[in-house]
Design a protein around this motif. Structure first.
Motif, mmCIF file in Angstrom:
data_model
loop_
_atom_site.group_PDB
_atom_site.id
_atom_site.type_symbol
_atom_site.label_atom_id
_atom_site.label_comp_id
_atom_site.label_asym_id
_atom_site.label_seq_id
_atom_site.Cartn_x
_atom_site.Cartn_y
_atom_site.Cartn_z
ATOM 1 N N ILE A 158 0.841 -1.192 0.000
ATOM 2 C CA ILE A 158 0.000 0.000 0.000
ATOM 3 C C ILE A 158 0.877 1.244 0.000
ATOM 4 O O ILE A 158 1.856 1.327 0.751
ATOM 5 C CB ILE A 158 -0.931 0.027 1.226
ATOM 6 N N VAL A 159 0.530 2.201 -0.842
ATOM 7 C CA VAL A 159 1.174 3.509 -0.844
ATOM 8 C C VAL A 159 0.159 4.507 -0.305
ATOM 9 O O VAL A 159 -0.816 4.856 -0.968
ATOM 10 C CB VAL A 159 1.634 3.916 -2.263
ATOM 11 N N TRP A 160 0.365 4.932 0.943
ATOM 12 C CA TRP A 160 -0.560 5.858 1.597
ATOM 13 C C TRP A 160 -0.305 7.280 1.101
ATOM 14 O O TRP A 160 0.832 7.744 1.087
ATOM 15 C CB TRP A 160 -0.376 5.817 3.109
ATOM 16 N N GLY A 161 -1.359 7.977 0.709
ATOM 17 C CA GLY A 161 -1.206 9.348 0.253
ATOM 18 C C GLY A 161 -2.554 10.005 0.023
ATOM 19 O O GLY A 161 -3.590 9.329 -0.066
ATOM 20 N N ALA A 162 -2.546 11.324 -0.116
ATOM 21 C CA ALA A 162 -3.791 12.072 -0.288
ATOM 22 C C ALA A 162 -4.484 11.733 -1.588
ATOM 23 O O ALA A 162 -5.712 11.846 -1.698
ATOM 24 C CB ALA A 162 -3.501 13.573 -0.218
ATOM 25 N N ASN A 163 -3.733 11.306 -2.605
ATOM 26 C CA ASN A 163 -4.309 10.990 -3.908
ATOM 27 C C ASN A 163 -4.233 9.506 -4.232
ATOM 28 O O ASN A 163 -4.432 9.116 -5.384
ATOM 29 C CB ASN A 163 -3.609 11.800 -5.006
ATOM 30 N N THR A 164 -3.932 8.685 -3.237
ATOM 31 C CA THR A 164 -3.797 7.245 -3.478
ATOM 32 C C THR A 164 -4.760 6.469 -2.587
ATOM 33 O O THR A 164 -5.876 6.168 -2.965
ATOM 34 C CB THR A 164 -2.338 6.812 -3.244
ATOM 35 N N VAL A 165 -4.329 6.162 -1.367
ATOM 36 C CA VAL A 165 -5.136 5.421 -0.390
ATOM 37 C C VAL A 165 -4.985 6.113 0.962
ATOM 38 O O VAL A 165 -3.863 6.431 1.369
ATOM 39 C CB VAL A 165 -4.681 3.952 -0.269
ATOM 40 N N HIS A 166 -6.079 6.373 1.644
ATOM 41 C CA HIS A 166 -5.983 6.997 2.965
ATOM 42 C C HIS A 166 -7.235 6.715 3.783
ATOM 43 O O HIS A 166 -8.296 6.402 3.266
ATOM 44 C CB HIS A 166 -5.746 8.508 2.857
ATOM 45 N N GLY A 167 -7.088 6.853 5.089
ATOM 46 C CA GLY A 167 -8.232 6.789 5.988
ATOM 47 C C GLY A 167 -8.810 8.178 6.167
ATOM 48 O O GLY A 167 -8.197 9.187 5.803
ATOM 49 N N PHE A 168 -9.997 8.255 6.744
ATOM 50 C CA PHE A 168 -10.602 9.552 7.028
ATOM 51 C C PHE A 168 -11.494 9.438 8.262
ATOM 52 O O PHE A 168 -11.963 8.361 8.621
ATOM 53 C CB PHE A 168 -11.412 10.070 5.827
ATOM 54 N N TYR A 169 -11.672 10.575 8.916
ATOM 55 C CA TYR A 169 -12.531 10.654 10.088
ATOM 56 C C TYR A 169 -13.602 11.707 9.837
ATOM 57 O O TYR A 169 -13.476 12.520 8.910
ATOM 58 C CB TYR A 169 -11.717 10.975 11.339
ATOM 59 N N PRO A 170 -14.681 11.734 10.610
ATOM 60 C CA PRO A 170 -15.804 12.621 10.308
ATOM 61 C C PRO A 170 -15.419 14.098 10.305
ATOM 62 O O PRO A 170 -14.535 14.534 11.058
ATOM 63 C CB PRO A 170 -16.812 12.319 11.431
ATOM 64 N N LYS A 171 -16.080 14.832 9.471
ATOM 65 C CA LYS A 171 -15.873 16.281 9.390
ATOM 66 C C LYS A 171 -16.148 16.927 10.751
ATOM 67 O O LYS A 171 -17.143 16.643 11.397
ATOM 68 C CB LYS A 171 -16.808 16.870 8.338
#
Length: 336
Positions: A180-193
């Motif tokens: 996995i290549v983690w990045g803003a334009n690749t794959v990432h997690g997110f949490y609620p706004k």
């Protein structure tokens, strides 16, 4: 090539930016110690209260070789919008007040007791990161495996097939390795706004009246803690996660399983490692096998060395990270 020292926000970074009370940061630091993927996974604030909407490019524009006096036809790329949702993972911890007060420092003792709850959250979250499927469990988020259900290299819009198959037997004793290549334009997690704590909250509910399991129930005074973790996963560019599947755990010690060839193929599926931080993920069973091979094998692509006082196994310069949420009992992955 990007390494795990790349500049991206992880849960450890979020912990360092929180207030001095250390309540939430303590929980995050405990999480990272028992689940290595949290040290690597880039996390961003979602743009929706319960999810994250993003655009993915599914087709490139056309370009034209032009002659003098002849124009180039305009074109555009093809994009698609997808919305991933957060899963809400919660638990409560409670303890008899008299027992907690015996220790002199009830707050510290309760935190130590809470490590079991944190570990349970970690294991469940790690399992969901790999195997979560909203089609069968709508209360969770969709992890990696349902997005890579077959092996091949065809882009099927939201469902990506970017897997490399190793040798497999006939039984459900297969496992996988993920690159996995983690990045803003690749794959990432997110949490609620709007979540200042990265989706992780710990609330000390204080002294409450608890009941035992007698019939009729008896009452006693105790302390209660509420733990909550909201998290989702976005695969913005399917090419930046590769699954090495069909690794037969029974046949791994034989020459039949050519794992190094499969890993090499997976490595060259990644378009550019400059897009983020890269890591391999496997369970303890596979990591042991790799470390033994690294110590005895002449394969120069596989190395075992100490980095920062810790033993690290690498392949093609990318470190392996342990995630025991990856099963040794996966079913066979079929071709497209």
């Amino acid at each position: 090539m990007a390494t795990l020292a790349a500049n991206a926000v992880t849960y450890l970074d979020i912990a360092s930016r929180l207030g001095p009370d250390n309540k939430i940061s303590g929980i995050i630091e405990l999480s990272s110690r028992t689940n290595e993927i949290l040290q690597d996974m880039m996390v961003v604030e979602g743009n929706l209260p319960t999810g994250h909407k993003t655009s993915i490019r599914t087709g490139l524009p056309t370009v034209t070789w032009r002659l003098l006096n002849y124009g180039a036809k305009p074109s555009k790329s093809i994009t698609s919008q997808i919305t991933d949702t957060c899963g809400m993972l919660e638990t409560y911890g409670q303890v008899d007040k008299s027992l907690a007060d015996l220790n002199g420092n009830s707050a510290a003792w309760r935190l130590s007791e809470g490590q079991g709850f944190v570990e349970a959250l970690n294991q469940e979250m790690a399992t969901t990161l790999f195997y979560g499927n909203q089609a069968t469990n709508p209360e969770r988020f969709t992890g990696l495996m349902p997005r890579y259900p077959q092996f091949g290299a065809n882009n099927q819009a939201i469902t990506a097939y970017n897997s490399v198959a190793c040798h497999a037997g006939a039984n459900a004793v297969q496992t996988s390795i993920w690159l996995i290549v983690w990045g803003a334009n690749t794959v990432h997690g997110f949490y609620p706004k709007g979540s200042a704590s990265g989706g992780i909250t710990h609330e000390d509910k204080g002294q409450v009246t608890l009941s035992d399991d007698q019939t009729p129930a008896g009452l006693y005074e105790g302390y209660r803690d509420h733990y909550k973790w909201d998290l989702g996963l976005t695969v913005r560019d399917w090419r930046y996660a590769v699954r090495v599947c069909n690794i037969d755990t029974v046949l791994m010690s034989t020459t039949v399983v050519d794992l190094f060839t499969a890993l090499t193929k997976a490595y060259y599926r990644i378009p550019s490692f400059a897009m983020g931080r890269a890591a391999w993920y496997c369970n303890n069973f596979v990591l042991q096998w790799l470390q033994i091979k690294a110590a005895t094998n002449t394969n120069t692509a596989l190395k075992y060395e100490e980095i920062g006082g810790k033993p690290v196994t690498q392949f093609m310069g990318i470190p392996f990270r342990r995630s025991d949420a990856i099963l040794n009992t996966e079913a066979l992955v079929l071709t497209i």
